[in-house]
Design a protein around this motif. Sequence first.
Motif, PDB file in Angstrom:
ATOM      1  N   ALA A  34     -17.847  44.402  -1.754  1.00  0.00           N
ATOM      2  CA  ALA A  34     -18.613  45.560  -1.291  1.00  0.00           C
ATOM      3  C   ALA A  34     -18.873  45.496   0.212  1.00  0.00           C
ATOM      4  CB  ALA A  34     -19.945  45.637  -2.038  1.00  0.00           C
ATOM      5  N   VAL A  35     -19.025  46.671   0.801  1.00  0.00           N
ATOM      6  CA  VAL A  35     -19.351  46.803   2.218  1.00  0.00           C
ATOM      7  C   VAL A  35     -20.649  47.602   2.320  1.00  0.00           C
ATOM      8  CG1 VAL A  35     -18.614  47.730   4.444  1.00  0.00           C
ATOM      9  CG2 VAL A  35     -16.907  46.764   2.868  1.00  0.00           C
ATOM     10  N   VAL A  36     -21.628  47.031   3.046  1.00  0.00           N
ATOM     11  CA  VAL A  36     -22.920  47.688   3.248  1.00  0.00           C
ATOM     12  C   VAL A  36     -23.123  47.850   4.756  1.00  0.00           C
ATOM     13  CG1 VAL A  36     -25.411  47.567   2.890  1.00  0.00           C
ATOM     14  CG2 VAL A  36     -23.851  46.632   1.150  1.00  0.00           C
ATOM     15  N   THR A  37     -23.424  49.077   5.179  1.00  0.00           N
ATOM     16  CA  THR A  37     -23.652  49.347   6.599  1.00  0.00           C
ATOM     17  C   THR A  37     -25.019  49.987   6.788  1.00  0.00           C
ATOM     18  OG1 THR A  37     -22.555  51.498   6.437  1.00  0.00           O
ATOM     19  CG2 THR A  37     -21.189  49.623   7.110  1.00  0.00           C
ATOM     20  N   PRO A  41     -26.941  44.838  12.267  1.00  0.00           N
ATOM     21  CA  PRO A  41     -26.096  45.263  13.392  1.00  0.00           C
ATOM     22  C   PRO A  41     -24.605  45.370  13.051  1.00  0.00           C
ATOM     23  CG  PRO A  41     -27.673  43.633  14.125  1.00  0.00           C
ATOM     24  CD  PRO A  41     -27.781  43.687  12.631  1.00  0.00           C
ATOM     25  N   SER A  42     -24.127  44.532  12.143  1.00  0.00           N
ATOM     26  CA  SER A  42     -22.728  44.625  11.725  1.00  0.00           C
ATOM     27  C   SER A  42     -22.676  44.807  10.216  1.00  0.00           C
ATOM     28  CB  SER A  42     -21.955  43.369  12.147  1.00  0.00           C
ATOM     29  OG  SER A  42     -22.538  42.220  11.579  1.00  0.00           O
ATOM     30  N   ALA A  43     -21.548  45.242   9.731  1.00  0.00           N
ATOM     31  CA  ALA A  43     -21.374  45.477   8.294  1.00  0.00           C
ATOM     32  C   ALA A  43     -21.554  44.171   7.514  1.00  0.00           C
ATOM     33  CB  ALA A  43     -19.998  46.064   8.025  1.00  0.00           C
ATOM     34  N   ILE A  44     -22.142  44.301   6.343  1.00  0.00           N
ATOM     35  CA  ILE A  44     -22.241  43.191   5.390  1.00  0.00           C
ATOM     36  C   ILE A  44     -21.050  43.362   4.457  1.00  0.00           C
ATOM     37  CG2 ILE A  44     -23.605  42.241   3.500  1.00  0.00           C
ATOM     38  CD1 ILE A  44     -26.076  43.469   4.967  1.00  0.00           C
ATOM     39  N   VAL A  45     -20.217  42.332   4.364  1.00  0.00           N
ATOM     40  CA  VAL A  45     -18.993  42.429   3.571  1.00  0.00           C
ATOM     41  C   VAL A  45     -18.943  41.300   2.561  1.00  0.00           C
ATOM     42  CG1 VAL A  45     -16.477  42.511   3.635  1.00  0.00           C
ATOM     43  CG2 VAL A  45     -17.790  43.478   5.539  1.00  0.00           C
ATOM     44  N   GLU A  49     -22.105  37.392   1.940  1.00  0.00           N
ATOM     45  CA  GLU A  49     -22.894  38.015   3.019  1.00  0.00           C
ATOM     46  C   GLU A  49     -24.037  38.848   2.449  1.00  0.00           C
ATOM     47  OE1 GLU A  49     -20.667  40.068   6.051  1.00  0.00           O
ATOM     48  OE2 GLU A  49     -19.244  38.413   6.263  1.00  0.00           O
ATOM     49  N   LEU A  50     -23.792  39.535   1.343  1.00  0.00           N
ATOM     50  CA  LEU A  50     -24.824  40.340   0.701  1.00  0.00           C
ATOM     51  C   LEU A  50     -25.990  39.454   0.269  1.00  0.00           C
ATOM     52  CD1 LEU A  50     -25.162  43.387  -0.531  1.00  0.00           C
ATOM     53  CD2 LEU A  50     -24.811  42.167  -2.669  1.00  0.00           C
ATOM     54  N   GLY A  55     -31.234  37.952   0.334  1.00  0.00           N
ATOM     55  CA  GLY A  55     -32.042  36.889  -0.262  1.00  0.00           C
ATOM     56  C   GLY A  55     -33.441  36.802   0.329  1.00  0.00           C
ATOM     57  N   PRO A  56     -33.564  36.628   1.652  1.00  0.00           N
ATOM     58  CA  PRO A  56     -34.901  36.556   2.255  1.00  0.00           C
ATOM     59  C   PRO A  56     -35.694  37.856   2.108  1.00  0.00           C
ATOM     60  CG  PRO A  56     -33.242  35.721   3.776  1.00  0.00           C
ATOM     61  CD  PRO A  56     -32.510  36.350   2.630  1.00  0.00           C
TER      62      PRO A  56
END
Length: 112
Positions: A34-37, A41-45, A49-50, A55-56
Amino acid sequence: MTDHRTALATVEAQLDAFNAGDLDAFAATYADDAVVTGVSPSAIVGSDELRAFYGPRLANPDLSCVIEETVLFGDRWVVAREQVVNAGIPTETIATFDVVNGRIARASMLKG
């Protein structure tokens, strides 16, 4: 994994997991690639990364989200008007979700 949830049910499951602070359930609503924008500042891919990003955030008891309105386009696109609340301060967000086989493939957030 093939999941036959509808797009709206997937987005609702994602919201429930977010509000419960359940990282595993939250991540399970997203595709492995998945890609989250719009949230960093940059995409989570991808799953790693998600999980690292959310998590925090999901561990923060002062963070919650309410979906005020959703619109379904076709059988896979969901647009949601949300109020994300952190420490009692709401931020209006427009979120788009592309749901494929019951998992979010792409998500984009536009914060007010």
